[in-house]
Design an enzyme around this catalytic site. Structure first.
Site, mmCIF file in Angstrom:
data_model
loop_
_atom_site.group_PDB
_atom_site.id
_atom_site.type_symbol
_atom_site.label_atom_id
_atom_site.label_comp_id
_atom_site.label_asym_id
_atom_site.label_seq_id
_atom_site.Cartn_x
_atom_site.Cartn_y
_atom_site.Cartn_z
ATOM 1 N N GLY A 67 62.203 -12.091 -76.544
ATOM 2 C CA GLY A 67 62.892 -10.827 -76.810
ATOM 3 C C GLY A 67 63.113 -10.732 -78.306
ATOM 4 N N GLU A 68 64.321 -10.543 -78.712
ATOM 5 C CA GLU A 68 64.662 -10.423 -80.144
ATOM 6 C C GLU A 68 65.791 -11.420 -80.405
ATOM 7 O OE1 GLU A 68 65.588 -9.910 -83.377
ATOM 8 O OE2 GLU A 68 63.483 -9.351 -83.282
ATOM 9 N N SER A 69 65.476 -12.459 -81.131
ATOM 10 C CA SER A 69 66.447 -13.552 -81.246
ATOM 11 C C SER A 69 67.726 -13.151 -81.980
ATOM 12 C CB SER A 69 65.797 -14.759 -81.922
ATOM 13 O OG SER A 69 65.354 -14.426 -83.213
ATOM 14 N N CYS A 99 59.483 -18.199 -77.046
ATOM 15 C CA CYS A 99 59.446 -17.245 -78.157
ATOM 16 C C CYS A 99 60.842 -17.071 -78.764
ATOM 17 C CB CYS A 99 58.808 -15.937 -77.704
ATOM 18 S SG CYS A 99 58.088 -15.046 -79.083
ATOM 19 N N ARG A 128 60.328 -17.513 -87.901
ATOM 20 C CA ARG A 128 60.166 -16.291 -87.102
ATOM 21 C C ARG A 128 58.951 -15.498 -87.590
ATOM 22 N NH1 ARG A 128 64.607 -12.559 -87.844
ATOM 23 N NH2 ARG A 128 63.875 -11.531 -85.965
ATOM 24 N N HIS A 198 54.427 -16.714 -74.525
ATOM 25 C CA HIS A 198 55.096 -16.209 -73.315
ATOM 26 C C HIS A 198 54.346 -16.682 -72.070
ATOM 27 C CE1 HIS A 198 57.833 -13.060 -75.058
ATOM 28 N NE2 HIS A 198 57.027 -13.247 -76.092
ATOM 29 N N GLU A 200 55.309 -16.645 -69.104
ATOM 30 C CA GLU A 200 55.630 -15.771 -67.966
ATOM 31 C C GLU A 200 54.732 -14.541 -67.923
ATOM 32 O OE1 GLU A 200 57.143 -15.982 -70.763
ATOM 33 O OE2 GLU A 200 57.882 -14.015 -71.379
HETATM 34 N N1 GLN Z 1 60.052 -12.094 -83.329
HETATM 35 C C1 GLN Z 1 61.051 -12.216 -82.315
HETATM 36 C C2 GLN Z 1 62.342 -12.810 -82.848
HETATM 37 O O1 GLN Z 1 62.460 -13.137 -83.952
HETATM 38 C C3 GLN Z 1 60.579 -13.052 -81.149
HETATM 39 C C4 GLN Z 1 59.448 -12.349 -80.436
HETATM 40 C C5 GLN Z 1 59.364 -12.628 -78.984
HETATM 41 O O2 GLN Z 1 60.262 -13.212 -78.368
HETATM 42 N N2 GLN Z 1 58.284 -12.148 -78.397
HETATM 43 O O3 GLN Z 1 63.276 -12.938 -82.130
#
Ligand code: GLN
Length: 221
Positions: A67-69, A99, A128, A198, A200
């Site tokens: 997701g988005e960390s 990820c 990242r 990923h 999944e």
């Molecule tokens: N670039 C995203 C982050 O910094 C991670 C991307 C992903 O989970 N597919 O969180």
């Protein structure tokens, strides 16, 4: 009329005992938790959505999805999950981070936001968004140490890579990040496994299978 009494031995055999796999929490604050839940069911585990501290009670292991960390980091704080989650992980709960999940579990984040939390449960430094623009999303096939059945399909989406892995970390797979430079993208330290990609999102369930097996049969390492 009362039902005739059932002989004790017959009663025991009426309902077969359900075979229950381990309860695996899936952090569901943001990101693709649903795909992990599906994959976990396919390998015989019981996914449990984790959104609040109470959801952690009774889970045997945890998946932190992609997701988005930075967003996940803020939501971990506002949901009150950050401390209880860190405590369970420090206590040795098996965990899979994919990820953004890998980023959250790292010891150090490179190119992160200054206020971004990391749980520090695997001794890696993670950068990242480490792949160049044209390769921000791509699929490749990885040789995974100790995994039978051929190369593992791996979907990378704005993926991080491991810039440093400590001596206790097993690097299970690496990939080229450009100009012939290879970096780890699948690592394990004790009960914690992290991937830049990923698992999944492909149909191959070997990584989830490996993770669930490791919950059932912890390694002596
Ligand atoms: N670039 C995203 C982050 O910094 C991670 C991307 C992903 O989970 N597919 O969180």
């Amino acid at each position: 009329m009362a039902a005739p009494p059932v002989a004790p031995d017959e009663r025991c055999h009426q309902v077969p005992a359900p075979v229950l796999g381990p309860a695996v929490g899936v952090l569901a604050l943001q990101g693709d938790s649903g795909e992990h839940a599906k994959a976990l069911i396919e390998v015989g585990a019981r996914p449990v959505e984790v959104r609040r501290p109470a959801d952690l009670v009774g889970v045997d292991a945890l998946v932190v999805p992609g997701g988005e960390s930075t967003t996940m980091s803020m939501l971990l704080e506002s949901s009150g999950l950050l401390s209880p989650l860190a405590a369970r992980l420090a206590d040795g709960m098996p965990a899979l981070g994919t990820c953004a999940g890998m980023i959250l579990m790292a010891r150090r984040i490179l190119d992160g936001r200054p206020d971004q939390h990391c749980l520090g449960i695997i001794d890696i430094d993670v950068r990242r968004n480490a792949f160049g623009r044209q390769r921000e999303s791509f699929e490749s096939y990885l040789d995974v140490a100790g995994m039978e059945g051929g190369r593992l399909p791996a979907v990378f989406i704005r993926a991080p890579v491991v810039e440093r892995a400590g001596p206790e970390v097993d690097v299970l797979a690496s990939t080229e990040v450009g100009s012939g430079v290879c970096r780890p993208v699948l690592c394990r330290q004790g009960a914690v496994t992290v991937s830049s990609f990923h698992p999944e999102l492909s149909d191959d369930r070997r990584l989830h299978q490996m993770f669930v097996s490791s919950i059932l049969e912890p390694r002596s390492a």
